[in-house]
Design an enzyme around this catalytic site. Structure first.
Site, PDB file in Angstrom:
ATOM      1  N   ASP A  21       2.371   1.006  -4.386  1.00  0.00           N
ATOM      2  CA  ASP A  21       1.536   0.014  -5.087  1.00  0.00           C
ATOM      3  C   ASP A  21       2.102  -0.326  -6.469  1.00  0.00           C
ATOM      4  OD1 ASP A  21      -0.598  -1.684  -5.373  1.00  0.00           O
ATOM      5  OD2 ASP A  21      -2.036  -0.118  -5.929  1.00  0.00           O
ATOM      6  N   ASN A  23       3.725  -3.558  -7.241  1.00  0.00           N
ATOM      7  CA  ASN A  23       4.815  -4.554  -7.286  1.00  0.00           C
ATOM      8  C   ASN A  23       4.440  -5.788  -8.105  1.00  0.00           C
ATOM      9  OD1 ASN A  23       6.018  -2.845  -5.499  1.00  0.00           O
ATOM     10  ND2 ASN A  23       5.860  -4.190  -3.711  1.00  0.00           N
ATOM     11  N   GLY A  24       3.208  -6.261  -7.890  1.00  0.00           N
ATOM     12  CA  GLY A  24       2.762  -7.496  -8.564  1.00  0.00           C
ATOM     13  C   GLY A  24       2.716  -7.296 -10.071  1.00  0.00           C
ATOM     14  N   ARG A  25       2.152  -6.164 -10.502  1.00  0.00           N
ATOM     15  CA  ARG A  25       2.063  -5.889 -11.946  1.00  0.00           C
ATOM     16  C   ARG A  25       3.444  -5.702 -12.560  1.00  0.00           C
ATOM     17  NH1 ARG A  25      -1.957  -1.159 -11.179  1.00  0.00           N
ATOM     18  NH2 ARG A  25      -1.527  -1.691  -9.003  1.00  0.00           N
ATOM     19  N   HIS A  38       7.902  -7.527  -5.101  1.00  0.00           N
ATOM     20  CA  HIS A  38       8.074  -7.021  -3.728  1.00  0.00           C
ATOM     21  C   HIS A  38       9.565  -6.855  -3.412  1.00  0.00           C
ATOM     22  CE1 HIS A  38       3.867  -7.501  -3.270  1.00  0.00           C
ATOM     23  NE2 HIS A  38       3.860  -8.812  -3.105  1.00  0.00           N
ATOM     24  N   GLU A  68      -6.197  -5.661   4.873  1.00  0.00           N
ATOM     25  CA  GLU A  68      -6.810  -6.440   3.787  1.00  0.00           C
ATOM     26  C   GLU A  68      -5.793  -7.347   3.081  1.00  0.00           C
ATOM     27  OE1 GLU A  68      -7.373  -3.155   4.296  1.00  0.00           O
ATOM     28  OE2 GLU A  68      -9.450  -3.338   4.961  1.00  0.00           O
ATOM     29  N   TRP A  70      -3.915  -9.399   4.335  1.00  0.00           N
ATOM     30  CA  TRP A  70      -3.903 -10.752   4.929  1.00  0.00           C
ATOM     31  C   TRP A  70      -4.721 -11.713   4.063  1.00  0.00           C
ATOM     32  CZ3 TRP A  70      -0.308 -11.821   8.224  1.00  0.00           C
ATOM     33  CH2 TRP A  70       0.113 -10.878   9.168  1.00  0.00           C
ATOM     34  N   ARG A  72      -4.483 -12.144   0.935  1.00  0.00           N
ATOM     35  CA  ARG A  72      -3.737 -12.612  -0.259  1.00  0.00           C
ATOM     36  C   ARG A  72      -3.343 -14.078  -0.089  1.00  0.00           C
ATOM     37  NH1 ARG A  72      -0.186  -7.750  -2.815  1.00  0.00           N
ATOM     38  NH2 ARG A  72      -1.911  -6.270  -2.882  1.00  0.00           N
ATOM     39  N   LEU A 132      15.136  12.076   9.973  1.00  0.00           N
ATOM     40  CA  LEU A 132      13.856  11.686   9.381  1.00  0.00           C
ATOM     41  C   LEU A 132      13.173  10.577  10.203  1.00  0.00           C
ATOM     42  CD1 LEU A 132      11.889  11.565   6.846  1.00  0.00           C
ATOM     43  CD2 LEU A 132      13.413   9.784   5.967  1.00  0.00           C
ATOM     44  N   ARG A 195      -7.256   5.449  -5.460  1.00  0.00           N
ATOM     45  CA  ARG A 195      -8.085   5.191  -4.266  1.00  0.00           C
ATOM     46  C   ARG A 195      -7.189   5.184  -3.028  1.00  0.00           C
ATOM     47  NH1 ARG A 195      -8.699   0.415  -7.311  1.00  0.00           N
ATOM     48  NH2 ARG A 195      -7.167  -1.163  -6.741  1.00  0.00           N
ATOM     49  N   SER A 197      -7.616   2.927  -0.317  1.00  0.00           N
ATOM     50  CA  SER A 197      -7.422   1.568   0.219  1.00  0.00           C
ATOM     51  C   SER A 197      -7.230   1.554   1.743  1.00  0.00           C
ATOM     52  CB  SER A 197      -6.233   0.879  -0.470  1.00  0.00           C
ATOM     53  OG  SER A 197      -6.430   0.849  -1.861  1.00  0.00           O
TER      54      SER A 197
HETATM   55  C1  IPE Z   1      -2.659  -0.949  -0.716  1.00  0.00           C
HETATM   56  O1  IPE Z   1      -2.386  -1.612  -1.901  1.00  0.00           O
HETATM   57  C2  IPE Z   1      -1.847  -1.500   0.405  1.00  0.00           C
HETATM   58  C3  IPE Z   1      -0.394  -1.323   0.301  1.00  0.00           C
HETATM   59  C4  IPE Z   1       0.265  -0.689  -0.626  1.00  0.00           C
HETATM   60  C5  IPE Z   1       0.341  -1.886   1.394  1.00  0.00           C
HETATM   61  P1  IPE Z   1      -3.323  -2.787  -2.427  1.00  0.00           P
HETATM   62  O2  IPE Z   1      -2.774  -3.218  -3.723  1.00  0.00           O
HETATM   63  O3  IPE Z   1      -3.472  -3.830  -1.384  1.00  0.00           O
HETATM   64  O4  IPE Z   1      -4.718  -2.037  -2.603  1.00  0.00           O
HETATM   65  P2  IPE Z   1      -6.013  -2.433  -3.436  1.00  0.00           P
HETATM   66  O5  IPE Z   1      -6.512  -3.718  -2.894  1.00  0.00           O
HETATM   67  O6  IPE Z   1      -5.617  -2.550  -4.858  1.00  0.00           O
HETATM   68  O7  IPE Z   1      -6.952  -1.310  -3.202  1.00  0.00           O
HETATM   69  C1  IPE Z   2       2.022  -3.240  -3.365  1.00  0.00           C
HETATM   70  O1  IPE Z   2       2.053  -3.881  -4.589  1.00  0.00           O
HETATM   71  C2  IPE Z   2       2.625  -4.059  -2.242  1.00  0.00           C
HETATM   72  C3  IPE Z   2       1.665  -4.563  -1.256  1.00  0.00           C
HETATM   73  C4  IPE Z   2       0.387  -4.330  -1.259  1.00  0.00           C
HETATM   74  C5  IPE Z   2       2.199  -5.401  -0.200  1.00  0.00           C
HETATM   75  P1  IPE Z   2       0.943  -4.938  -4.987  1.00  0.00           P
HETATM   76  O2  IPE Z   2       1.352  -6.274  -4.477  1.00  0.00           O
HETATM   77  O3  IPE Z   2      -0.402  -4.501  -4.552  1.00  0.00           O
HETATM   78  O4  IPE Z   2       1.034  -4.932  -6.564  1.00  0.00           O
HETATM   79  P2  IPE Z   2      -0.165  -4.891  -7.607  1.00  0.00           P
HETATM   80  O5  IPE Z   2      -1.040  -3.734  -7.212  1.00  0.00           O
HETATM   81  O6  IPE Z   2      -0.892  -6.199  -7.511  1.00  0.00           O
HETATM   82  O7  IPE Z   2       0.498  -4.682  -8.916  1.00  0.00           O
HETATM   83 MG    MG Z   3      -1.814  -3.332  -5.384  1.00  0.00          MG
END
Ligand code: IPE
Ligand code: IPE
Ligand code: MG
Length: 251
Positions: A21, A23-25, A38, A68, A70, A72, A132, A195, A197
């Site tokens: 988790d 990547n976006g931030r 990503h 979930e 999907w 986005r 592995l 959490r 998720s």
């Molecule tokens: C959980 O991360 C799913 C994956 C890492 C693939 P999310 O970023 O989607 O989770 P929430 O929505 O913040 O709980």
């Molecule tokens: C995890 O990073 C990758 C996926 C859920 C596909 P996020 O895309 O959730 O990045 P944040 O949590 O928004 O920073």
């Molecule tokens: Mg995330």
């Protein structure tokens, strides 16, 4: 000193699961769009696979796309699907050279056809490898998995393949997409979120949880080894007392 030197080779978890988790931030912090994060996260996937293989972890489960996810924006979902196809193509030879086997869990039929085709092809191609096992959770959620298992069990009871009295923890395990895979001893989630998720809710019942503040694209081998060291310093009691664990012969 690298943390790898502190790892006790006899206490390496057989199965480590990771919620990748942040990547976006990570991308936003650099003034970039989420999909850039990503792309950069792929290097962390490579790094962690190689670290897990190096210390003889047997199963590494990576949460790559949830049910979930999907929800986005379409551009992000499309970019993630394209990235998956590209990563499969670019990493296949390296995974094969390293004797890595790939298993995919999740609702594969919900993925675009081109992704399904590549996923099935690479799974088949690596299926005889003995090192592995990387378990990719794609379009996965525990609610989906558990409901699926319950439906199949109900249908097998109806067909009299099994009786209601046969339903046990072991039988339930065997109806999950992780059947035959031991439960994770360690679950790592990056990016500071504490959490689950919808990830492996059944399988994580007694797993040690490690929450790292590091965003996924910054998470590398050394961070992985640190999580393993942290895990090895914990006492897993499974409901017993510390004394019972330390002196197993005590009645
Ligand atoms: C959980 O991360 C799913 C994956 C890492 C693939 P999310 O970023 O989607 O989770 P929430 O929505 O913040 O709980
Ligand atoms: C995890 O990073 C990758 C996926 C859920 C596909 P996020 O895309 O959730 O990045 P944040 O949590 O928004 O920073
Ligand atoms: Mg995330």
């Amino acid at each position: 000193m690298s943390c790898i030197d502190k790892i006790d080779k006899n206490k390496v978890p057989r199965h480590v699961a990771i919620i990748m988790d942040g990547n976006g931030r990570w991308a936003a912090k650099r003034g970039n769009i989420r999909t850039y994060g990503h792309q950069q996260g792929v290097e962390s996937v490579r790094s962690v696979i190689s670290a897990a293989a190096r210390i003889n972890v047997q199963y590494l489960t990576l949460y790559a796309f949830s049910t979930e996810n999907w929800n986005r924006p379409k551009y992000e979902v499309d970019a993630l699907m394209t990235l998956m196809v590209n990563v499969i193509k670019s990493e296949e030879a390296e995974l094969n050279n390293n004797n890595v086997r790939l298993v995919v869990i999740g609702e594969i039929s919900s993925l675009p056809k081109r992704v399904q085709k590549e996923v099935n092809r690479i799974v088949e191609n690596l299926s005889n490898n003995t090192g592995l096992t990387v378990v990719m959770a794609l379009s996965y959620s525990s609610h989906w998995e558990i409901i699926n298992a319950v439906k199949t069990i109900a249908s097998d009871v109806k067909k009299e393949k099994i009786g209601v009295e046969d339903i046990s923890r072991e039988l339930f395990d065997s109806y999950l997409s992780t059947a035959k895979i031991p439960d994770p001893e360690l679950m790592i989630r990056t990016s500071g979120e504490a959490r689950l998720s919808n990830f492996l809710l059944w399988q994580l019942a007694y797993t040690e949880l490690f929450f790292s503040p590091t965003l996924w694209p910054d998470f590398r081998e050394e961070d992985f080894y640190q999580a393993i060291c942290d895990y090895q310093n914990r006492e897993r009691r499974f409901g017993m007392t510390s004394e019972q664990i330390q002196k197993p012969n005590l009645k």
